[in-house]
Design an enzyme around this catalytic site. Sequence first.
Site, PDB file in Angstrom:
ATOM      1  N   GLY A 253     -24.783  -2.335  19.402  1.00  0.00           N
ATOM      2  CA  GLY A 253     -23.820  -2.892  18.448  1.00  0.00           C
ATOM      3  C   GLY A 253     -23.211  -1.827  17.556  1.00  0.00           C
ATOM      4  O   GLY A 253     -21.983  -1.770  17.361  1.00  0.00           O
TER       5      GLY A 253
ATOM      6  N   HIS B 220     -20.270  18.015  27.060  1.00  0.00           N
ATOM      7  CA  HIS B 220     -19.090  17.502  27.755  1.00  0.00           C
ATOM      8  C   HIS B 220     -18.188  16.628  26.886  1.00  0.00           C
ATOM      9  O   HIS B 220     -16.975  16.609  27.082  1.00  0.00           O
ATOM     10  CB  HIS B 220     -19.518  16.677  28.980  1.00  0.00           C
ATOM     11  CG  HIS B 220     -20.110  17.516  30.075  1.00  0.00           C
ATOM     12  ND1 HIS B 220     -20.360  17.014  31.333  1.00  0.00           N
ATOM     13  CD2 HIS B 220     -20.498  18.810  30.104  1.00  0.00           C
ATOM     14  CE1 HIS B 220     -20.882  17.971  32.093  1.00  0.00           C
ATOM     15  NE2 HIS B 220     -20.989  19.069  31.363  1.00  0.00           N
TER      16      HIS B 220
ATOM     17  N   ASP C  28     -28.991  -0.193  10.488  1.00  0.00           N
ATOM     18  CA  ASP C  28     -29.185  -1.558  10.000  1.00  0.00           C
ATOM     19  C   ASP C  28     -30.692  -1.784   9.803  1.00  0.00           C
ATOM     20  O   ASP C  28     -31.497  -0.837   9.901  1.00  0.00           O
ATOM     21  CB  ASP C  28     -28.518  -2.587  10.926  1.00  0.00           C
ATOM     22  CG  ASP C  28     -29.268  -2.825  12.237  1.00  0.00           C
ATOM     23  OD1 ASP C  28     -30.265  -2.118  12.500  1.00  0.00           O
ATOM     24  OD2 ASP C  28     -28.851  -3.719  13.000  1.00  0.00           O
ATOM     25  N   HIS C  29     -31.078  -3.042   9.566  1.00  0.00           N
ATOM     26  CA  HIS C  29     -32.486  -3.345   9.315  1.00  0.00           C
ATOM     27  C   HIS C  29     -33.363  -3.058  10.531  1.00  0.00           C
ATOM     28  O   HIS C  29     -34.561  -2.837  10.388  1.00  0.00           O
ATOM     29  CB  HIS C  29     -32.630  -4.811   8.896  1.00  0.00           C
ATOM     30  CG  HIS C  29     -31.995  -5.760   9.865  1.00  0.00           C
ATOM     31  ND1 HIS C  29     -30.620  -5.917   9.953  1.00  0.00           N
ATOM     32  CD2 HIS C  29     -32.532  -6.570  10.815  1.00  0.00           C
ATOM     33  CE1 HIS C  29     -30.347  -6.798  10.900  1.00  0.00           C
ATOM     34  NE2 HIS C  29     -31.480  -7.205  11.446  1.00  0.00           N
TER      35      HIS C  29
ATOM     36  N   GLY D 239     -29.042   0.064  19.546  1.00  0.00           N
ATOM     37  CA  GLY D 239     -28.021   1.117  19.488  1.00  0.00           C
ATOM     38  C   GLY D 239     -26.677   0.654  20.005  1.00  0.00           C
ATOM     39  O   GLY D 239     -25.663   1.338  19.822  1.00  0.00           O
TER      40      GLY D 239
ATOM     41  N   GLY E 172     -31.018  -1.883  16.404  1.00  0.00           N
ATOM     42  CA  GLY E 172     -32.134  -2.261  17.255  1.00  0.00           C
ATOM     43  C   GLY E 172     -32.028  -1.658  18.644  1.00  0.00           C
ATOM     44  O   GLY E 172     -32.940  -0.994  19.137  1.00  0.00           O
TER      45      GLY E 172
ATOM     46  N   ARG F 280     -12.632  22.682  30.609  1.00  0.00           N
ATOM     47  CA  ARG F 280     -12.014  21.475  31.191  1.00  0.00           C
ATOM     48  C   ARG F 280     -12.293  20.219  30.362  1.00  0.00           C
ATOM     49  O   ARG F 280     -11.555  19.240  30.430  1.00  0.00           O
ATOM     50  CB  ARG F 280     -12.491  21.275  32.631  1.00  0.00           C
ATOM     51  CG  ARG F 280     -13.954  20.882  32.761  1.00  0.00           C
ATOM     52  CD  ARG F 280     -14.412  20.890  34.216  1.00  0.00           C
ATOM     53  NE  ARG F 280     -15.744  20.345  34.399  1.00  0.00           N
ATOM     54  CZ  ARG F 280     -16.870  21.008  34.145  1.00  0.00           C
ATOM     55  NH1 ARG F 280     -16.826  22.245  33.665  1.00  0.00           N
ATOM     56  NH2 ARG F 280     -18.045  20.447  34.374  1.00  0.00           N
ATOM     57  N   HIS F 281     -13.357  20.276  29.571  1.00  0.00           N
ATOM     58  CA  HIS F 281     -13.710  19.110  28.762  1.00  0.00           C
ATOM     59  C   HIS F 281     -12.780  18.921  27.561  1.00  0.00           C
ATOM     60  O   HIS F 281     -12.651  17.815  27.047  1.00  0.00           O
ATOM     61  CB  HIS F 281     -15.163  19.204  28.304  1.00  0.00           C
ATOM     62  CG  HIS F 281     -16.129  19.335  29.447  1.00  0.00           C
ATOM     63  ND1 HIS F 281     -16.316  18.335  30.373  1.00  0.00           N
ATOM     64  CD2 HIS F 281     -16.922  20.366  29.834  1.00  0.00           C
ATOM     65  CE1 HIS F 281     -17.190  18.730  31.278  1.00  0.00           C
ATOM     66  NE2 HIS F 281     -17.571  19.962  30.974  1.00  0.00           N
TER      67      HIS F 281
HETATM   68  C1  RB5 Z   1     -30.162  -6.910  14.721  1.00  0.00           C
HETATM   69  O1  RB5 Z   1     -31.084  -7.950  14.879  1.00  0.00           O
HETATM   70  C2  RB5 Z   1     -29.730  -6.382  16.078  1.00  0.00           C
HETATM   71  O2  RB5 Z   1     -28.881  -7.294  16.685  1.00  0.00           O
HETATM   72  C3  RB5 Z   1     -29.055  -5.042  15.922  1.00  0.00           C
HETATM   73  O3  RB5 Z   1     -29.943  -4.152  15.327  1.00  0.00           O
HETATM   74  C4  RB5 Z   1     -28.597  -4.361  17.188  1.00  0.00           C
HETATM   75  O4  RB5 Z   1     -29.594  -4.293  18.140  1.00  0.00           O
HETATM   76  C5  RB5 Z   1     -27.306  -4.832  17.720  1.00  0.00           C
HETATM   77  O5  RB5 Z   1     -26.757  -4.298  18.696  1.00  0.00           O
END
Ligand code: RB5
Length: 143
Positions: A72, A100, A10-11, A70, A68, A134-135
């Site tokens: 979300g 694993h 994302d941005h 990781g 931002g 096992r994994h």
């Molecule tokens: C975007 O502002 C931010 O919420 C996104 O990059 C991330 O961190 C979400 O988990």
Amino acid sequence: MTDAIALAADHGGYELKALLAKDLTDAGIAVVDLGTNSADSVDYPDYADRLAAALKDGRATRGVLICGTGVGISIAANRHRHIRAALCHDETTTRLCRQHNDANVLVLGARVTGPEVARACLKVFLSTKFEGGRHERRVAKLA
Ligand code: RB5
């Protein structure tokens, strides 16, 4: 099936994505860049979905997702059954998520992980094999 690596962000993560994409290209690894490519605000689930589609249809065998934190984008990615996305902040976690968990997607948080650590994680992610044994049974249960 290709050995290309798909990348999406994302941005909050597009600059780190560009850095990692260049590293991969310089190393002779094919890259499938699924965006985003600017600071304009976008929704991270859309980019997780794009990457999941690329792994499903064989455009790439593994992927890298970045937002931002990781968080979300890894939640979104793991809603797809064929995705095992691991949010990593260090090389040890990255090695173990391959050995694993047979993680097929490395997730990074560009606002919490510096570029050199991210680069090191990507190297480890691509060079570490699944241990199987096992994994296998545990990973099978995820699907
Ligand atoms: C975007 O502002 C931010 O919420 C996104 O990059 C991330 O961190 C979400 O988990």
